[in-house]
Scaffold this motif. Structure first.
Motif, PDB file in Angstrom:
ATOM      1  N   ARG A 641      32.155  14.410 -18.946  1.00  0.00           N
ATOM      2  CA  ARG A 641      32.408  14.474 -17.496  1.00  0.00           C
ATOM      3  C   ARG A 641      33.051  13.178 -17.012  1.00  0.00           C
ATOM      4  N   GLN A 642      34.009  13.336 -16.133  1.00  0.00           N
ATOM      5  CA  GLN A 642      34.603  12.173 -15.473  1.00  0.00           C
ATOM      6  C   GLN A 642      33.917  12.067 -14.120  1.00  0.00           C
ATOM      7  N   MET A 643      33.526  10.894 -13.733  1.00  0.00           N
ATOM      8  CA  MET A 643      32.882  10.775 -12.418  1.00  0.00           C
ATOM      9  C   MET A 643      32.967   9.331 -11.932  1.00  0.00           C
ATOM     10  N   PRO A 644      32.741   9.143 -10.619  1.00  0.00           N
ATOM     11  CA  PRO A 644      32.728   7.763 -10.132  1.00  0.00           C
ATOM     12  C   PRO A 644      31.587   7.015 -10.814  1.00  0.00           C
ATOM     13  N   GLN A 647      28.093   7.144  -9.327  1.00  0.00           N
ATOM     14  CA  GLN A 647      27.361   8.387  -9.548  1.00  0.00           C
ATOM     15  C   GLN A 647      26.735   8.379 -10.950  1.00  0.00           C
ATOM     16  N   ALA A 648      27.527   7.933 -11.915  1.00  0.00           N
ATOM     17  CA  ALA A 648      27.036   7.918 -13.294  1.00  0.00           C
ATOM     18  C   ALA A 648      25.785   7.056 -13.392  1.00  0.00           C
ATOM     19  N   VAL A 649      25.842   5.880 -12.753  1.00  0.00           N
ATOM     20  CA  VAL A 649      24.706   4.976 -12.833  1.00  0.00           C
ATOM     21  C   VAL A 649      23.519   5.563 -12.072  1.00  0.00           C
ATOM     22  N   ALA A 650      23.809   6.173 -10.908  1.00  0.00           N
ATOM     23  CA  ALA A 650      22.733   6.779 -10.119  1.00  0.00           C
ATOM     24  C   ALA A 650      22.061   7.896 -10.909  1.00  0.00           C
ATOM     25  N   GLU A 651      22.840   8.598 -11.709  1.00  0.00           N
ATOM     26  CA  GLU A 651      22.252   9.677 -12.511  1.00  0.00           C
ATOM     27  C   GLU A 651      21.563   9.144 -13.752  1.00  0.00           C
ATOM     28  N   GLY A 652      21.587   7.840 -13.923  1.00  0.00           N
ATOM     29  CA  GLY A 652      20.835   7.235 -15.030  1.00  0.00           C
ATOM     30  C   GLY A 652      21.601   7.140 -16.330  1.00  0.00           C
ATOM     31  N   ALA A 653      22.929   7.262 -16.275  1.00  0.00           N
ATOM     32  CA  ALA A 653      23.695   7.163 -17.521  1.00  0.00           C
ATOM     33  C   ALA A 653      23.582   5.756 -18.083  1.00  0.00           C
ATOM     34  N   ALA A 655      24.921   2.553 -19.408  1.00  0.00           N
ATOM     35  CA  ALA A 655      26.256   1.984 -19.290  1.00  0.00           C
ATOM     36  C   ALA A 655      26.292   0.646 -19.985  1.00  0.00           C
ATOM     37  N   LEU A 656      27.197   0.509 -20.890  1.00  0.00           N
ATOM     38  CA  LEU A 656      27.408  -0.815 -21.460  1.00  0.00           C
ATOM     39  C   LEU A 656      28.354  -1.539 -20.519  1.00  0.00           C
ATOM     40  N   PHE A 657      28.493  -2.822 -20.767  1.00  0.00           N
ATOM     41  CA  PHE A 657      29.221  -3.638 -19.805  1.00  0.00           C
ATOM     42  C   PHE A 657      30.679  -3.228 -19.623  1.00  0.00           C
ATOM     43  N   GLU A 658      31.274  -2.723 -20.704  1.00  0.00           N
ATOM     44  CA  GLU A 658      32.698  -2.424 -20.712  1.00  0.00           C
ATOM     45  C   GLU A 658      33.215  -1.712 -19.465  1.00  0.00           C
ATOM     46  N   SER A 659      32.435  -0.757 -18.999  1.00  0.00           N
ATOM     47  CA  SER A 659      32.968   0.067 -17.910  1.00  0.00           C
ATOM     48  C   SER A 659      32.467  -0.406 -16.553  1.00  0.00           C
ATOM     49  N   VAL A 665      34.565   6.840 -14.622  1.00  0.00           N
ATOM     50  CA  VAL A 665      34.096   6.632 -15.981  1.00  0.00           C
ATOM     51  C   VAL A 665      33.944   7.975 -16.681  1.00  0.00           C
ATOM     52  N   ARG A 666      33.870   7.896 -18.008  1.00  0.00           N
ATOM     53  CA  ARG A 666      33.719   9.102 -18.817  1.00  0.00           C
ATOM     54  C   ARG A 666      32.275   9.093 -19.308  1.00  0.00           C
ATOM     55  N   VAL A 667      31.582  10.167 -18.993  1.00  0.00           N
ATOM     56  CA  VAL A 667      30.176  10.222 -19.376  1.00  0.00           C
ATOM     57  C   VAL A 667      29.987  11.316 -20.417  1.00  0.00           C
ATOM     58  N   ILE A 668      29.334  10.968 -21.506  1.00  0.00           N
ATOM     59  CA  ILE A 668      29.000  11.968 -22.508  1.00  0.00           C
ATOM     60  C   ILE A 668      27.588  12.422 -22.181  1.00  0.00           C
ATOM     61  N   ASP A 669      27.499  13.647 -21.708  1.00  0.00           N
ATOM     62  CA  ASP A 669      26.250  14.125 -21.138  1.00  0.00           C
ATOM     63  C   ASP A 669      25.669  15.237 -22.006  1.00  0.00           C
ATOM     64  N   ILE A 670      24.499  14.977 -22.535  1.00  0.00           N
ATOM     65  CA  ILE A 670      23.794  16.026 -23.278  1.00  0.00           C
ATOM     66  C   ILE A 670      22.569  16.299 -22.417  1.00  0.00           C
ATOM     67  N   PRO A 671      22.667  17.267 -21.518  1.00  0.00           N
ATOM     68  CA  PRO A 671      21.664  17.391 -20.455  1.00  0.00           C
ATOM     69  C   PRO A 671      20.238  17.373 -20.978  1.00  0.00           C
ATOM     70  N   GLY A 672      19.440  16.555 -20.305  1.00  0.00           N
ATOM     71  CA  GLY A 672      18.035  16.464 -20.662  1.00  0.00           C
ATOM     72  C   GLY A 672      17.769  15.546 -21.848  1.00  0.00           C
ATOM     73  N   VAL A 673      18.827  15.085 -22.497  1.00  0.00           N
ATOM     74  CA  VAL A 673      18.611  14.261 -23.687  1.00  0.00           C
ATOM     75  C   VAL A 673      19.242  12.883 -23.544  1.00  0.00           C
ATOM     76  N   SER A 674      20.559  12.874 -23.253  1.00  0.00           N
ATOM     77  CA  SER A 674      21.248  11.589 -23.230  1.00  0.00           C
ATOM     78  C   SER A 674      22.450  11.662 -22.297  1.00  0.00           C
ATOM     79  N   ALA A 675      22.701  10.571 -21.617  1.00  0.00           N
ATOM     80  CA  ALA A 675      23.928  10.459 -20.823  1.00  0.00           C
ATOM     81  C   ALA A 675      24.405   9.041 -21.021  1.00  0.00           C
ATOM     82  N   GLU A 676      25.596   8.863 -21.498  1.00  0.00           N
ATOM     83  CA  GLU A 676      26.058   7.530 -21.850  1.00  0.00           C
ATOM     84  C   GLU A 676      27.541   7.408 -21.530  1.00  0.00           C
ATOM     85  N   LEU A 677      27.923   6.296 -20.940  1.00  0.00           N
ATOM     86  CA  LEU A 677      29.340   6.051 -20.690  1.00  0.00           C
ATOM     87  C   LEU A 677      30.006   5.765 -22.024  1.00  0.00           C
TER      88      LEU A 677
END
Ligand code: SER
Length: 889
Positions: A641-644, A647-653, A655-659, A665-677
């Motif tokens: 998912r692409q998102m502001p 929003q990504a941080v608010a959803e708990g993704a 985030a490493l410093f890079e982004s 940002v591009r979030v790799i979202d495995i719902p209920g398991v992992s969300a990572e930029l």
């Protein structure tokens, strides 16, 4: 807020500052971590502007052209280094917070000056009479704006480059600056007759705010290039401002340090600001350093012997050493972590998250250092004595290097102690030795010879545009060859068999980044084929395809079909998705202090380094495997998912410093398991991973663990290899894999029985020898005398045998010898009556050993010796028998 509406607590000061600039359309930005992103020129974030460097240089688009922040900073090591001032002055720190407002191509000097003046005189209501301004000597504009803002009477001082020209590091954005100095008053002046603003660095003149007018980019040669657009970078030290507004003479008396000092008072039983100047100094150093330690560890720095880790180690050790002066005999710094967290954990949540972890790392490192200090101090003492005894005043580089390299004794500590003892250290020689060691380490690491230096490559590529990456979905694409690079730079053709780096206008090849290895594949033109080994990037958006021309000739300008090795890419994607699962599950199983510290994703394995103080136990590993496999087998979809960013941080993704400062940002979202930029390649469903297996667990430094694991076909390969080993073992044991454990048990039992039997046979054999030799014993004065060579497997048996003779013969003096190769062993044994009649085996046997070129000794009744020259034995034994006989007669 206080009654007079002036912010005085540190909390209120932070808030009032940010709110003030928000009122003037600045966007509030979070503090960036202390480790600057991808910036090898800088050790730590040392000013509020560091995270915005690319915006000043015009290399990236800022999210907003006015921003404000409270930035955590460390000034230790590197260009801005305040380490040795800490504790000496009331206002220098290794860690501090910087309040700042920034403009990227928006407002410039006039507004920056007006904002600063309004905040200082209106919001915090400082008396204009106490404020002095300094400007760069030729900056008439700044002088005019200050007069315009603060009135004609404002005191302005023009100073030179050393004071009023600010640069982030040796290279990068810089410009003239203007400082606001707060005059603490006569009472705080120093004793120098010349004490005056601009001429004196004493506590009276407190620099509270620096306004930098960003105008240049400094290159490696030191040349200044005007920036395309000017900018504003200001920095106000929170601790200093707090000391002014809380009306105290020192930062250490503010609410930012008082709780730490109080905690230390409790731990030591000493009073701060008591009568002991040296103890007060120690209090300040520790209170300062513990904050730096806490924040650095929370941001992923670990004590080590190089780079950032080494700076942390130095700070920590310095604090510990001062603790020793206060009477601590055991690790104590870790106990101050809770105070730091109580105070600042609300503003910097990373502290709270890693609280237990920070305590743990500190405690372990302190304990390790305590040992070093004990051992090292004793050694250093010897070195000091020797140096003085030789009439030298400098500790030699060789000694310093041994202390450092073998005993981990830090060079700065060595210098400190040497200084206290009236000596210096040959630092230059020491650095030379360090350089040699580094060189050797580099040589040992090797390289493939075809790697290009990134800077040289970037220069050679000139103004080529960024490569358009089109390979998240498509693995094939038409592309134009824009340039070729070979060993000597740009080239106009590469023929068959030649190595080459190819730059295309667009590519489906993923360039090595974020731990994911670069793609391999083919470039095919109408009559040229290039095998690409890997794609990689210079970090500036341009992708290089490195490989070898197999057929034909490659020239710039042709169109090629770029084809990624799809099978390999899929395996890489599997391992990348698995890395995210592992990261999430590690945080579940081990705790939220787990932070990624490095990662490698290749086609047949993944390597994940993370922060964790202890080994991951086999049970924990099993649990991690079970949970990761559970997610895989439950076939979770993987959404990209692409998102502001917010929003990504608010959803708990995660985030490493890079982004940090990308809007989207591009979030790799495995719902209920992992969300990572993440910018890497992934599968669409976890089921595609097949199975997950941990291959190994190890340590890669203090507080850092490494897991290696495999998914997909790699697991099948791994299973196959295991199966082959088992089959081989089964064949060797004439068994089946299932029956192997039982078969092995039988074999081991058989082996034990055989060993026992061998032992028994050996002693029986010994007995036979004893019986045979008994006949050789001669009797002298009631004592049976024997000196003979026997065959036994080891010295134990030789002693046993000598004992057996003694027991059997009741009254005896026996010397037995055994030789194996060039080695001879002798054992002598005598009964008490033989001893009382003058036999001394200790002497006899020792003399024998000496004659054989060795030595030995023992008691009169039992002795042992060794030597060589077995050829002399027969004669010597005869002589020994005669000697014993002569003694007894
Ligand atoms: N970068 C400037 C400084 O650190 C202002 O923030 O002094």
């Amino acid at each position: 807020m206080t009654q007079d509406n002036i912010p005085r607590s540190s909390e209120d000061i932070r808030e009032s500052f940010l709110a003030f600039f928000e009122k003037y359309q600045h966007r509030r930005m979070p503090s960036a971590p202390l480790i600057p992103k991808n910036d090898p020129t800088l050790l730590f974030t040392n000013a509020g502007m560091v995270p915005f460097k690319d915006f000043f240089l015009g290399q990236r688009q800022p999210p907003h052209d006015r921003v404000t922040s409270v930035q955590k900073c460390v000034r230790a090591g590197g260009k801005h280094n305040d380490l040795e001032w800490v504790g000496v002055t009331p206002r220098h720190h290794t860690f501090f917070e910087m309040l700042g407002n920034f403009s990227f191509g928006d407002y410039f000097k006039r507004e920056a000056i007006a904002f600063a003046w309004e905040y200082l005189t209106d919001v915090v209501q400082l008396s204009p009479k106490r404020l002095w301004i300094t400007v760069f000597e030729t900056d008439d504009e700044a002088v005019d704006y200050w007069r315009e803002t603060a009135g004609p009477d404002v005191c302005i001082l023009r100073l030179g480059e050393a004071e009023n020209f600010w640069s982030m590091g040796d290279t990068g954005p810089c410009g003239p600056c203007s400082e606001v100095i707060y005059d603490r008053g006569e009472r705080h002046r120093c004793s120098a007759e010349t004490c005056a603003i601009g001429a004196c660095d004493c506590d009276r003149w407190l620099e509270i705010w620096n306004l930098v007018f960003m105008q240049y980019d400094r290159d490696e040669a030191g040349e200044l290039h005007p920036l395309e657009q000017t900018g504003i970078d200001t920095g106000m030290g929170l601790e200093r401002m707090a000391s002014v507004l809380q009306n105290v003479a020192s930062d250490y008396d503010t609410d930012l340090f008082r709780p730490l000092i109080a905690a230390l008072e409790k731990l030591t039983g000493h009073q701060y600001a008591g009568t002991d100047v040296r103890a007060d100094f120690a209090f300040r150093v520790i209170a300062d350093h513990i904050r730096a330690c806490a924040f650095l560890i929370a941001d992923g720095v670990f004590p080590s012997n190089e780079g950032r880790g080494y700076v942390l180690r130095r700070i920590l050790r310095r604090a510990y050493r001062f603790g020793v002066e206060l009477g601590f005999e055991e690790p104590f710094l870790w106990q101050l972590i809770d105070t730091v967290v109580d105070q600042l954990g609300g503003i910097y949540p990373e502290l709270r998250e890693r609280q237990a972890f920070m305590r743990d790392i500190l405690r372990k490192e302190e304990a390790r250092f305590a040992e070093t200090l004990d051992q090292g101090m004793a050694l250093l003492e010897e070195v000091i004595q020797k140096t003085k005894a030789n009439g030298n005043t400098t500790i030699g580089a060789a000694e310093a290097f041994i202390l450092y390299d073998t005993f981990g004794f830090p060079i700065d500590l060595l210098e400190d102690v040497a200084f206290e003892r009236g000596l210096s250290v040959d630092r230059e020689g020491f650095e030379e030795k360090m350089a040699v060691q580094r060189q050797q380490a580099r040589a040992a690491r090797g390289g493939d010879g075809f790697e290009l230096d990134a800077d040289a490559t970037a220069r050679a590529l000139g103004d080529l545009p960024e490569t358009q990456f089109a390979g998240y979905d498509a693995l094939e694409d038409e592309a134009e060859v824009l340039a070729l690079l070979q060993k000597d730079g740009r080239s106009s053709r590469a023929g068959a068999g030649e190595d080459v780096h190819v730059v295309l206008d667009r590519t489906p090849f993923y360039a090595e980044a974020g731990g994911q290895v670069g793609d391999s594949g083919l470039l095919e033109g109408s009559d040229v084929t290039v095998h690409i080994r890997k794609a990689w990037s210079l970090g500036d958006g341009r992708i290089l395809h490195t490989g070898e021309v197999k057929d034909g000739v490659l020239v710039p300008g042709v169109t090629v079909r770029a084809q990624v090795d799809a099978g390999r890419r899929l395996e890489i994607a599997r391992h990348h998705t698995a890395t995210h699962l592992l990261h999430a599950i590690l945080r579940e199983v081990l705790g939220s202090h787990v932070q990624q510290a490095g990662s490698l994703v290749v086609e047949d394995r993944l390597r994940f380094d993370f922060t964790h103080p202890d080994p991951v136990s086999p049970d924990q590993q099993r649990e991690i495997e079970r949970r990761v496999n559970d997610v895989i087998l439950s076939a979770h979809p993987v959404h990209i998912r692409q998102m502001p960013r917010e929003q990504a941080v608010a959803e708990g993704a995660l985030a490493l410093f890079e982004s940090q400062y990308q809007e989207h940002v591009r979030v790799i979202d495995i719902p209920g398991v992992s969300a990572e930029l993440c910018g890497g390649c992934h599968v669409q469903n976890t089921a595609e991973l097949g199975l997950f297996k941990i291959l190994s667990e190890s340590s890669v430094g203090a507080g850092l663990r490494r897991l290696e694991a495999v998914v997909g076909w790699g697991v099948i390969d791994w299973l196959r290899r295991r199966e082959d080993v088992l089959a081989q073992m089964a064949a060797l044991m004439e068994s089946t894999p299932e029956a192997l454990p039982e078969r092995l048990e039988d074999v081991l039992a058989e082996k034990r029985a055989l060993s026992r039997r061998v032992q028994q046979l050996e002693s029986e054999l010994g007995q036979v020898q004893v019986d045979a030799l008994l006949e050789d014993a001669i009797e002298v004065a009631g004592i049976r005398v024997l000196a003979a060579q026997v065959e036994v497997p080891d010295v134990e048996r030789l002693r046993e045998m000598a004992d057996a003779f003694r027991a059997k013969l009741k009254s005896a003096a026996v010397i037995l010898a055994q030789s194996e190769g060039e080695k001879v062993i002798l054992v002598g044994a005598a009964t008490p009556d033989a001893v009382s009649k003058g036999i001394d085996m200790g002497r006899l046997v020792r003399e024998l050993g000496q004659t054989l070129g060795g030595g030995g000794g023992g008691r009169p009744d039992m002795a042992q010796a060794g030597g060589s020259q077995p050829e002399k034995l027969p004669v010597l034994l005869k002589k020994a028998r005669c000697k014993m006989k002569a003694r007894l007669e």
